[in-house]
Scaffold this motif. Structure first.
Motif, mmCIF file in Angstrom:
data_model
loop_
_atom_site.group_PDB
_atom_site.id
_atom_site.type_symbol
_atom_site.label_atom_id
_atom_site.label_comp_id
_atom_site.label_asym_id
_atom_site.label_seq_id
_atom_site.Cartn_x
_atom_site.Cartn_y
_atom_site.Cartn_z
ATOM 1 N N TYR A 20 0.834 -1.189 0.000
ATOM 2 C CA TYR A 20 0.000 0.000 0.000
ATOM 3 C C TYR A 20 0.876 1.250 0.000
ATOM 4 N N ILE A 22 -0.516 4.447 -0.406
ATOM 5 C CA ILE A 22 -1.476 5.547 -0.252
ATOM 6 C C ILE A 22 -1.984 5.995 -1.625
ATOM 7 N N LEU A 23 -1.060 6.127 -2.587
ATOM 8 C CA LEU A 23 -1.449 6.629 -3.903
ATOM 9 C C LEU A 23 -2.269 5.611 -4.692
ATOM 10 N N GLU A 24 -2.031 4.337 -4.397
ATOM 11 C CA GLU A 24 -2.778 3.284 -5.094
ATOM 12 C C GLU A 24 -3.541 2.463 -4.053
ATOM 13 N N TYR A 228 8.968 5.519 10.309
ATOM 14 C CA TYR A 228 8.640 6.819 9.710
ATOM 15 C C TYR A 228 9.208 6.924 8.294
ATOM 16 N N PHE A 232 6.529 7.274 5.403
ATOM 17 C CA PHE A 232 6.246 8.582 4.818
ATOM 18 C C PHE A 232 7.245 9.021 3.756
ATOM 19 N N ALA A 233 8.483 8.552 3.832
ATOM 20 C CA ALA A 233 9.444 8.957 2.796
ATOM 21 C C ALA A 233 9.308 8.040 1.580
ATOM 22 N N GLN A 234 9.185 6.724 1.853
ATOM 23 C CA GLN A 234 9.123 5.787 0.736
ATOM 24 C C GLN A 234 7.697 5.349 0.406
ATOM 25 N N LEU A 235 6.748 5.822 1.194
ATOM 26 C CA LEU A 235 5.330 5.479 0.996
ATOM 27 C C LEU A 235 5.103 3.960 0.927
ATOM 28 N N GLU B 75 4.655 16.377 1.462
ATOM 29 C CA GLU B 75 4.930 14.973 1.128
ATOM 30 C C GLU B 75 3.974 14.026 1.837
ATOM 31 N N LYS B 76 3.418 14.469 2.979
ATOM 32 C CA LYS B 76 2.451 13.623 3.682
ATOM 33 C C LYS B 76 1.021 13.984 3.279
ATOM 34 N N PRO B 79 -0.319 12.886 -0.758
ATOM 35 C CA PRO B 79 -0.793 11.518 -0.995
ATOM 36 C C PRO B 79 -2.095 11.223 -0.263
ATOM 37 N N ILE B 82 -4.903 12.891 -2.113
ATOM 38 C CA ILE B 82 -5.202 12.146 -3.349
ATOM 39 C C ILE B 82 -6.034 10.908 -3.024
ATOM 40 N N ALA B 83 -5.602 10.188 -1.967
ATOM 41 C CA ALA B 83 -6.321 8.967 -1.583
ATOM 42 C C ALA B 83 -7.757 9.275 -1.183
ATOM 43 N N HIS B 104 -2.124 9.864 -11.078
ATOM 44 C CA HIS B 104 -2.961 10.928 -10.515
ATOM 45 C C HIS B 104 -2.702 12.268 -11.184
ATOM 46 N N THR B 393 13.069 7.370 -4.329
ATOM 47 C CA THR B 393 13.283 7.219 -2.889
ATOM 48 C C THR B 393 13.789 5.812 -2.568
ATOM 49 N N THR B 394 13.244 4.828 -3.243
ATOM 50 C CA THR B 394 13.667 3.443 -2.990
ATOM 51 C C THR B 394 15.130 3.253 -3.370
#
Lengths: 269, 430
Positions: A20, A22-24, A228, A232-235, B75-76, B79, B82-83, B104, B393-394
């Protein structure tokens, strides 16, 4: 209680079985997040960092807190003033405290001025993995000590004075009064303070985020910070939620162990 | 029959006329454009507010509702919004997360381009300097219009150079090795300790800053961070080992200090004149630091990124754009507003010393306001978007951690980068 505690916990549990962002929309992936966590070296590193931090912080806070509260309980002059001074650091938000201490730890900063008095200069407080965790410990202990001391002091003041005076009349030394009278009677308070300090220490992540962001490398990346960062950084909400659930289980286990110990130790008999 | 025919023609004419009248009416319907921006209190925020007022004047039926949110909070919040289906019509979008947000974001359509007066999307693309919109493009689709364009190179503090007996116009570092050689003359020590660094490292900054430091070197050495399709990390390549070794030399050779860099904000150190050579926006920084920032000490000169012998200098760019919500009900208006914000490069240059590379900027009066127009024009032509990687980010976090371990914990370069590669590869597979 249900809305603010139970629902988020159940939601976290549910999300921990999903992928998950958040965006999807969440996608059920079973135990994959948990399997990944257990195979993830960074997770075990963060657990180890957290364990060291929590152990030292709780130990120092309990020891110093007990000492400070005993001193404050002596009805010394300006007792109220000292009490306020010790409590004052707790009033500041930990985020603000962390920023201030980061400045204090700078080269040529206040800490260096102090340590140079005893011939120690140029300690890499925040840039070395050998010292960074200690720097954060100094910050958070300074911040929390007053609060925990007040809690212990409240416990001390609830002990009847006659009991301590009777021991004194019977010829008990200061150490004997401490070990045989005060500490046993303080046991419920000390257990409560230990649990609160333990949970607070495990949760804490603001000073880590602000002072070192988990570095250098991963030397100060505690589990709270890791949750965290992944959340929140990597969602990666599923992964972060799975870590949260494991953290919850760890806190629950530690609390149960302490509760058992408290019950086993009695009520200060 | 004839009467019927005449009546039918009359009705058709009436309907056509009505539709022609109705179209402007639709255009004149009141539209409220919700816009979320990361701009802090700054000249740029004031400019955007002014531009939105001008937009409202030119389009009396449009109202802009701004919401300025610090970047960390955005950043928080974004998203989550959007959700929840509560996202605004327009928001600040980094080029680094375009792929993450793609589903999106509304791609600009020919209808949107026509509404803005450009005819088609291809026509619109030509209103920007070639390649500028690539950071916000996936395939042929455009997903954002930049209002901030950072051209990264090196900045040198000319006062430090002069004080060290160096001519900033001739003696600036051309090669990475020069950074160390010159750094030894520029570093100020006291009692064997560094008091003022020649170069610094953005230890506490987000991962993109690490990429701004290392990526020019990697580009020069033709050592990409990832393979072409983004499925394998190449951060343990020979080029990467060489690049990280070069940065580590700054600490080992005593021209940068681990403690100072770890406990101070990189940009603040540079602004305060505590660093002689640093990475920055070569267009904005010299003017912004010198004119609008009174705490800046020394004067700054922009130089191209140093190179390894036999390689060409590469310049990174970073940017922020306004993107349009895929669910917005007023997409053409949202695009029109996003375009309006970045339409006048001269305004940005005059008011802020900032570059907005719309088509023809380098031939306009605008370049006269640059300290070194030839350099900027040359650099702008040979750029790459810093850290533009799929799943930035990954990919970036394990690399940041690895570089930090190498520079600050003295860990072995090769094995640490090997471990970072494995961590990135594993994360990507997930």
């Amino acid at each position: 209680m249900v809305v603010f505690m139970v629902v988020p916990m159940l939601a976290a549990l549910g999300i921990s079985f999903t992928k998950y962002s958040i965006l999807e929309p969440p996608r059920f992936i079973g135990l994959a997040n948990y399997v990944e966590i257990f195979r993830f070296p960074s997770f075990w590193n963060s657990l180890w960092v957290t364990a060291r931090y929590v152990f030292v912080r709780v130990l120092v806070i309990m020891t110093l807190g007990l000492f400070v509260s005993i001193v404050l309980n002596q009805k010394i002059p300006l007792f109220r003033t000292f009490q306020s001074i010790y409590f004052l650091p707790y009033v500041f938000p930990l985020a603000v405290t962390s920023v201030v201490w980061k400045v204090i730890f700078r080269p040529y900063g206040l800490m260096e001025q102090l340590t140079s008095l005893v011939g120690i200069v140029s300690v890499p407080w925040l840039s070395s993995s050998a010292y960074a965790l200690w720097s954060i410990l100094i910050t958070t202990i300074w911040s929390g000590l007053g609060y925990y001391s007040i809690l212990i002091l409240a416990g001390l003041q609830s002990i009847p004075e006659e009991v301590v005076e009777a021991a004194y009349i019977d010829g008990a030394s200061w150490w004997q009064r401490l070990y045989r009278i005060l500490l046993p009677l303080l046991k419920p308070t000390l257990f409560y303070v230990t649990i609160v300090a333990l949970i607070g220490s495990i949760h804490g992540f603001a000073p880590f985020l602000i002072m070192t962001a988990g570095g250098p490398g991963e030397s100060t990346r505690v589990i709270g910070l890791m949750i965290y960062q992944y959340g929140f950084a990597q969602l990666r909400m599923g992964f972060a939620s799975a870590m949260s659930i494991l953290l919850l289980l760890i806190i629950l286990a530690l609390t149960l162990v302490q509760k058992r110990a408290l019950q086993g130790g009695g009520d200060g008999d | 029959m004839r009467t019927m025919f005449v009546t039918a023609v009359a009705v058709m004419l009436l309907l056509t006329a009505a539709s022609l009248v109705a179209e402007p009416e639709a255009e004149q319907q009141q539209v409220k454009i919700d816009a979320w921006s990361i701009l802090p209190e700054s000249g740029k925020k004031q400019l955007h507010l002014q531009l939105s007022k001008d937009f409202e004047k030119e389009n009396p039926n449009a109202t802009i509702v701004w919401n300025f949110i610090p970047q960390g909070d955005m950043e928080k919040k974004l998203p989550t919004a959007i959700a929840m289906g509560e996202a605004p019509d327009v928001w600040s979008q980094s080029y680094r997360t375009v792929t993450e947000f793609q589903n999106h974001l509304a791609p600009m359509t020919d209808a949107d381009a026509k509404f803005m007066g450009y005819g088609t999307v291809d026509g619109y693309r030509k209103s920007w300097e070639a390649g500028t919109l690539d950071s916000y493009s996936i395939g042929k689709n455009i997903y954002g219009l930049p209002w901030q364009y950072d051209l990264y190179g090196y900045l040198i503090n000319t006062e430090h150079f002069l004080a060290a007996g160096l001519d900033p116009n001739k003696d600036y570092p051309k090669y990475w090795d020069d950074v160390v050689k010159l750094g030894k003359k520029l570093t100020i020590t006291e009692g064997g300790r560094i008091k003022r660094q020649a170069v610094s490292f953005p230890y506490a900054n987000p991962a993109i800053w690490y990429f701004m430091m290392i990526q020019p070197m990697l580009m020069e050495l033709k050592s990409p961070v990832m393979n072409a399709d983004g499925t394998e990390c190449l951060i343990n390549s020979e080029g990467a080992v060489r690049a990280v070794s070069e940065i580590k030399r700054w600490f080992d050779e005593g021209i940068a200090d681990r403690n100072i860099s770890a406990t101070n904000e990189y940009v603040v150190l540079c602004q305060q004149g505590q660093v002689s050579m640093f990475v920055g926006n070569v267009v904005e920084a010299p003017k912004a630091y010198g004119v609008t920032n009174p705490i800046v000490k020394g004067k700054l000169k922009a130089i191209p990124n140093p190179t390894f012998p036999g390689t060409e200098p590469a310049s990174g760019v970073g940017s922020w754009a306004y993107s349009v919500n895929a669910k917005s009900k007023i997409k053409p208006w949202a695009w029109k507003f996003a375009d309006y914000i970045a339409k006048d490069p001269m305004l940005y240059m005059e008011k802020l010393g900032a570059l907005i590379p719309r088509q023809g900027w380098s031939q306009s009066e605008l370049v006269k306001q640059l300290d070194d127009p030839a350099l900027i024009v040359q650099m702008q032509k040979n750029t790459y978007p810093s850290g533009l990687l799929k799943d930035f980010t990954t990919v970036s976090e394990p690399i940041k951690t690895a570089i930090q371990s190498i520079l600050y914990e003295n860990k072995d370069i090769r094995s640490t980068l090997d471990a970072a590669k494995k961590a990135v590869d594993a994360a990507i597979k997930k």
